[in-house]
Design a protein around this motif. Structure first.
Motif, PDB file in Angstrom:
ATOM      1  N   PHE A 150       4.225  12.174  -8.508  1.00 36.98           N
ATOM      2  CA  PHE A 150       4.248  10.850  -7.870  1.00 36.98           C
ATOM      3  C   PHE A 150       2.812  10.327  -7.729  1.00 36.98           C
ATOM      4  O   PHE A 150       2.514   9.176  -8.045  1.00 36.98           O
ATOM      5  CB  PHE A 150       4.938  10.973  -6.503  1.00 36.98           C
ATOM      6  N   TYR A 151       1.910  11.193  -7.237  1.00 39.05           N
ATOM      7  CA  TYR A 151       0.525  10.758  -7.017  1.00 39.05           C
ATOM      8  C   TYR A 151      -0.236  10.580  -8.338  1.00 39.05           C
ATOM      9  O   TYR A 151      -1.013   9.622  -8.497  1.00 39.05           O
ATOM     10  CB  TYR A 151      -0.202  11.749  -6.104  1.00 39.05           C
ATOM     11  N   VAL A 152      -0.020  11.499  -9.290  1.00 36.92           N
ATOM     12  CA  VAL A 152      -0.731  11.397 -10.585  1.00 36.92           C
ATOM     13  C   VAL A 152      -0.363  10.081 -11.265  1.00 36.92           C
ATOM     14  O   VAL A 152      -1.220   9.380 -11.809  1.00 36.92           O
ATOM     15  CB  VAL A 152      -0.411  12.623 -11.472  1.00 36.92           C
ATOM     16  N   LYS A 153       0.925   9.709 -11.175  1.00 44.31           N
ATOM     17  CA  LYS A 153       1.393   8.448 -11.750  1.00 44.31           C
ATOM     18  C   LYS A 153       0.686   7.252 -11.106  1.00 44.31           C
ATOM     19  O   LYS A 153       0.570   6.187 -11.710  1.00 44.31           O
ATOM     20  CB  LYS A 153       2.906   8.347 -11.486  1.00 44.31           C
ATOM     21  N   ARG A 154       0.231   7.425  -9.882  1.00 48.48           N
ATOM     22  CA  ARG A 154      -0.445   6.350  -9.158  1.00 48.48           C
ATOM     23  C   ARG A 154      -1.968   6.448  -9.235  1.00 48.48           C
ATOM     24  O   ARG A 154      -2.667   5.809  -8.455  1.00 48.48           O
ATOM     25  CB  ARG A 154       0.024   6.334  -7.709  1.00 48.48           C
ATOM     26  N   GLY A 155      -2.477   7.262 -10.140  1.00 50.21           N
ATOM     27  CA  GLY A 155      -3.927   7.297 -10.376  1.00 50.21           C
ATOM     28  C   GLY A 155      -4.696   8.339  -9.592  1.00 50.21           C
ATOM     29  O   GLY A 155      -5.932   8.354  -9.627  1.00 50.21           O
ATOM     30  N   TYR A 156      -3.995   9.227  -8.865  1.00 50.40           N
ATOM     31  CA  TYR A 156      -4.680  10.282  -8.111  1.00 50.40           C
ATOM     32  C   TYR A 156      -4.927  11.486  -9.023  1.00 50.40           C
ATOM     33  O   TYR A 156      -4.177  11.714  -9.974  1.00 50.40           O
ATOM     34  CB  TYR A 156      -3.853  10.691  -6.883  1.00 50.40           C
ATOM     35  N   ARG A 157      -5.997  12.260  -8.728  1.00 53.78           N
ATOM     36  CA  ARG A 157      -6.330  13.440  -9.527  1.00 53.78           C
ATOM     37  C   ARG A 157      -6.629  14.615  -8.595  1.00 53.78           C
ATOM     38  O   ARG A 157      -6.993  14.412  -7.435  1.00 53.78           O
ATOM     39  CB  ARG A 157      -7.552  13.149 -10.409  1.00 53.78           C
ATOM     40  N   PHE A 158      -6.513  15.814  -9.144  1.00 50.60           N
ATOM     41  CA  PHE A 158      -6.756  17.031  -8.357  1.00 50.60           C
ATOM     42  C   PHE A 158      -8.250  17.183  -8.063  1.00 50.60           C
ATOM     43  O   PHE A 158      -9.083  17.029  -8.949  1.00 50.60           O
ATOM     44  CB  PHE A 158      -6.254  18.262  -9.118  1.00 50.60           C
ATOM     45  N   ILE A 159      -8.573  17.540  -6.804  1.00 46.14           N
ATOM     46  CA  ILE A 159      -9.965  17.771  -6.401  1.00 46.14           C
ATOM     47  C   ILE A 159     -10.216  19.243  -6.073  1.00 46.14           C
ATOM     48  O   ILE A 159     -11.108  19.870  -6.609  1.00 46.14           O
ATOM     49  CB  ILE A 159     -10.344  16.917  -5.155  1.00 46.14           C
ATOM     50  N   CYS A 172      -3.029  20.919  -1.969  1.00 49.81           N
ATOM     51  CA  CYS A 172      -3.899  20.334  -2.992  1.00 49.81           C
ATOM     52  C   CYS A 172      -4.528  19.085  -2.386  1.00 49.81           C
ATOM     53  O   CYS A 172      -3.825  18.245  -1.817  1.00 49.81           O
ATOM     54  CB  CYS A 172      -3.084  19.881  -4.211  1.00 49.81           C
ATOM     55  N   ILE A 173      -5.834  18.974  -2.528  1.00 52.81           N
ATOM     56  CA  ILE A 173      -6.518  17.736  -2.167  1.00 52.81           C
ATOM     57  C   ILE A 173      -6.572  16.881  -3.434  1.00 52.81           C
ATOM     58  O   ILE A 173      -7.059  17.343  -4.476  1.00 52.81           O
ATOM     59  CB  ILE A 173      -7.941  18.013  -1.636  1.00 52.81           C
ATOM     60  N   LEU A 174      -6.036  15.679  -3.346  1.00 53.22           N
ATOM     61  CA  LEU A 174      -6.050  14.731  -4.458  1.00 53.22           C
ATOM     62  C   LEU A 174      -6.869  13.519  -4.042  1.00 53.22           C
ATOM     63  O   LEU A 174      -7.007  13.243  -2.847  1.00 53.22           O
ATOM     64  CB  LEU A 174      -4.636  14.277  -4.817  1.00 53.22           C
ATOM     65  N   SER A 175      -7.355  12.776  -5.023  1.00 51.44           N
ATOM     66  CA  SER A 175      -8.098  11.560  -4.684  1.00 51.44           C
ATOM     67  C   SER A 175      -8.006  10.539  -5.807  1.00 51.44           C
ATOM     68  O   SER A 175      -7.728  10.887  -6.959  1.00 51.44           O
ATOM     69  CB  SER A 175      -9.574  11.892  -4.417  1.00 51.44           C
ATOM     70  N   LYS A 176      -8.213   9.288  -5.434  1.00 52.92           N
ATOM     71  CA  LYS A 176      -8.160   8.185  -6.391  1.00 52.92           C
ATOM     72  C   LYS A 176      -9.407   7.323  -6.207  1.00 52.92           C
ATOM     73  O   LYS A 176      -9.781   7.006  -5.068  1.00 52.92           O
ATOM     74  CB  LYS A 176      -6.898   7.365  -6.094  1.00 52.92           C
ATOM     75  N   ALA A 177     -10.037   6.933  -7.317  1.00 54.55           N
ATOM     76  CA  ALA A 177     -11.170   6.008  -7.244  1.00 54.55           C
ATOM     77  C   ALA A 177     -10.614   4.620  -6.938  1.00 54.55           C
ATOM     78  O   ALA A 177      -9.676   4.160  -7.588  1.00 54.55           O
ATOM     79  CB  ALA A 177     -11.916   5.989  -8.565  1.00 54.55           C
TER      80      ALA A 177
END
Ligand SMILES: CC(C)(COP(=O)(O)OP(=O)(O)OC[C@H]1O[C@@H](n2cnc3c(N)ncnc32)[C@H](O)[C@@H]1OP(=O)(O)O)[C@@H](O)C(=O)NCCC(=O)NCCS
Length: 179
Positions: A150-159, A172-177
């Motif tokens: 769900f998050y990857v589809k919205r532009g988030y990536r694994f940190i 998992c900490i994820l983040s999006k620019a």
């Protein structure tokens, strides 16, 4: 979105939590939303927190609710916390000055898949930009692969990985620019 921080999607409005909103209603909503993870054997805080914890978490953050008109009143159908301050140690990424974060993100299962989650995410993304952040981060239960997608589809990536003291799984900490 208008200057009062209010956003509408279909018949749903996203706005800051008001003193008249029911904390027990929000606790129950969170328990319903996180029931899927609980059924997986996970122990997310939002899936088992009491009303005092819901109130404390709202007070230690900017809390936004998605509400739907219900007869003469409103019904809360989603919630999200922006920049929650916790006693627990934060993952190192959350501590970077250009990073904002959100937590306790849930939509009532009967209202999921209708864009309410998207509207809540857009609200915290806007708040992060307003604060001058260039990244918006979150923590999620690593075993919930559907949520990861769900998050990857919205532009988030694994940190990075992180272990909170009050959960029984690795996060998992994820983040999006967002700049
Ligand atoms: C994650 C969550 C908040 C998303 O809320 P939502 O209102 O369902 O989000 P949206 O409607 O904006 O998006 C749901 C996506 O799933 C798809 N979907 C389709 N049918 C669906 C259904 N029956 N239920 C859920 N999602 C569905 C939608 O198409 C959409 O994808 P798209 O925008 O790429 O098309 C919600 O699923 C939830 O409360 N989950 C449990 C708690 C949780 O894990 N929170 C996150 C902790 S980090």
């Amino acid at each position: 979105m208008n200057e009062a921080g209010v956003q509408r999607t279909e018949s749903v409005l996203v706005r800051p939590l008001a003193p008249t909103d029911s904390i027990p209603e929000i606790t129950r909503l969170l328990h319903r939303a996180y029931a899927k993870q609980v059924a997986m054997g996970l122990q997310p805080l939002a899936g088992r927190q009491d009303d005092a914890t819901t109130a404390e978490r709202a007070a230690n953050s900017e809390c936004y609710v998605a509400v739907r008109r219900d007869g003469p009143g409103e019904r809360v159908v989603g919630v999200i916390l922006f920049e929650e301050q916790e006693r627990a140690t934060f993952p190192s990424f959350f501590l970077k000055p250009h990073v904002a974060h959100f937590a306790q993100f849930g939509v009532d299962p009967e209202a999921q898949g209708m864009g309410i989650g998207r509207a809540l995410l857009e609200t915290v993304e806007r708040r992060a930009r307003e604060k001058g952040a260039t990244e918006l981060a979150l923590s999620m239960a690593e075993p919930d692969r559907e949520l990861y997608d769900f998050y990857v589809k919205r532009g988030y990536r694994f940190i990075e990985h992180w272990q909170w003291p009050y959960t029984n799984y690795r996060s998992c900490i994820l983040s999006k620019a967002i700049a």
